[in-house]
Design an enzyme around this catalytic site. Structure first.
Site, PDB file in Angstrom:
ATOM      1  N   ASP A 135     -29.095  28.321 -20.169  1.00 31.72           N
ATOM      2  CA  ASP A 135     -28.993  27.677 -21.232  1.00 31.72           C
ATOM      3  C   ASP A 135     -29.704  28.032 -23.080  1.00 31.72           C
ATOM      4  O   ASP A 135     -30.770  28.799 -22.046  1.00 31.72           O
ATOM      5  CB  ASP A 135     -28.514  25.980 -21.487  1.00 31.72           C
ATOM      6  CG  ASP A 135     -27.858  26.122 -22.825  1.00 31.72           C
ATOM      7  OD1 ASP A 135     -27.271  26.094 -23.327  1.00 31.72           O
ATOM      8  OD2 ASP A 135     -28.043  24.524 -23.397  1.00 31.72           O
ATOM      9  N   ASP A 148     -30.095  21.569 -20.490  1.00 31.25           N
ATOM     10  CA  ASP A 148     -29.939  20.753 -20.994  1.00 31.25           C
ATOM     11  C   ASP A 148     -28.685  20.079 -21.731  1.00 31.25           C
ATOM     12  O   ASP A 148     -28.490  18.468 -21.911  1.00 31.25           O
ATOM     13  CB  ASP A 148     -30.877  20.594 -22.078  1.00 31.25           C
ATOM     14  CG  ASP A 148     -30.175  20.983 -23.915  1.00 31.25           C
ATOM     15  OD1 ASP A 148     -29.989  22.314 -23.167  1.00 31.25           O
ATOM     16  OD2 ASP A 148     -30.558  20.803 -24.182  1.00 31.25           O
ATOM     17  N   ASP A 189     -30.364  26.675 -26.538  1.00 34.76           N
ATOM     18  CA  ASP A 189     -30.860  25.733 -27.211  1.00 34.76           C
ATOM     19  C   ASP A 189     -30.969  24.749 -26.602  1.00 34.76           C
ATOM     20  O   ASP A 189     -30.158  23.983 -25.130  1.00 34.76           O
ATOM     21  CB  ASP A 189     -29.659  24.985 -28.126  1.00 34.76           C
ATOM     22  CG  ASP A 189     -29.556  26.536 -29.442  1.00 34.76           C
ATOM     23  OD1 ASP A 189     -29.799  26.252 -30.513  1.00 34.76           O
ATOM     24  OD2 ASP A 189     -28.597  27.312 -29.420  1.00 34.76           O
TER      25      ASP A 189
END
Length: 262
Positions: free
Chosen positions: A24, A205, A26
């Site tokens: 991922d 996340d 961000d």
């Protein structure tokens, strides 16, 4: 709390098959910031990704638009999947774009959200190519329910769109059978990664990454980036992007190229 991936690098690196790393953006490669436009990749993280990509396939799967995440990472020769996997591009002409027929509906939803949120300080509607994101990280706590209600009402009017909730963001995207997990499956079946001899490592996340964690569980491992324990389908954890970089460098140091398919 699931164990730290940093304590299991040798075990992870010793798995048979060609390692492939999916990440991922961000909150994984960059810290979460108040303004998404300020989330830029550090030079050291970019160098780690570049060195990793020289040893094994690397793909970035982000909620950001394809062009945005590609510009921020700036590494040629890797795969980029924007809009939570709805828009994919990579080397050798790799390309897949889902749900383009929903573009007019997304335009309408954006306009309605902007009108509904007008007057709520800190609320920001972002029109991505294949989704509409409503950010409320900078909204006063007492106004957060108003944001949630406004997004819910627009989603109710547009049943062909589904609402996703992430970190301080509500997102509307085409309600089709596609997500980061489905995108990951598709990528694992693309030329160069086919044959069942790939060992995928997925690092993310947010809640949208859980779709990928569930998919990768059968044939690889998921690594959750979080400082707080939470329910997850991932097998290991890292606390923040700094630990992600440490893990990637440790993976590089093991000589990950030794496990590549010949």
């Amino acid at each position: 709390m699931i164990p730290s991936a940093l304590g299991h690098v040798q075990e992870i690196a010793s798995r048979s098959g060609q390692a492939a790393v999916f990440l991922d953006y961000d909150g994984t490669l960059t810290p979460i910031v108040n303004r998404p436009e300020d989330a830029w990749l550090s030079d050291s993280m970019r160098q780690a990704l570049r060195e990793l990509a020289a040893r094994m396939p690397v793909a970035i799967l982000s909620g950001r638009d394809l062009d945005d995440v590609r510009r921020r990472v700036g590494i040629a020769g890797i795969v980029y999947a924007g809009s939570h996997g709805f828009d994919i591009a990579g080397p050798h002409g790799l390309r897949r774009q889902m749900a383009s027929e929903f573009l007019p509906k997304l335009d309408t939803a954006k306009k309605e959200l902007q009108e509904a949120l007008d007057g709520i300080s800190g609320a920001h509607v972002e029109r991505k190519r294949l989704s509409v994101a409503t950010h409320y990280r900078n909204v006063k706590e007492e106004d957060v329910p108003r944001v949630r209600q406004a997004v819910g009402e627009v989603a109710w009017r547009h049943r062909e769109l589904r609402k996703m909730t992430g970190k301080k963001v509500h997102e509307l995207q085409p309600d089709i059978d596609w997500d980061k997990g489905r995108a990951l499956i598709w990528l694992l079946e693309t030329p160069g990664l086919e044959g069942g001899n790939v060992f995928p490592i997925y690092i993310g996340d947010d809640r949208t990454d859980e779709d990928a964690f569930r998919v990768v569980k059968q044939r690889g491992i998921g690594i959750l980036v979080s400082e707080e324990p939470r329910f997850t389908a991932a097998r290991y954890s890292l606390s923040d992007p700094a630990e992600v970089e440490r893990f990637l460098r440790a993976l590089i140091a093991t000589g990950g190229h030794a496990h590549r398919k010949r």
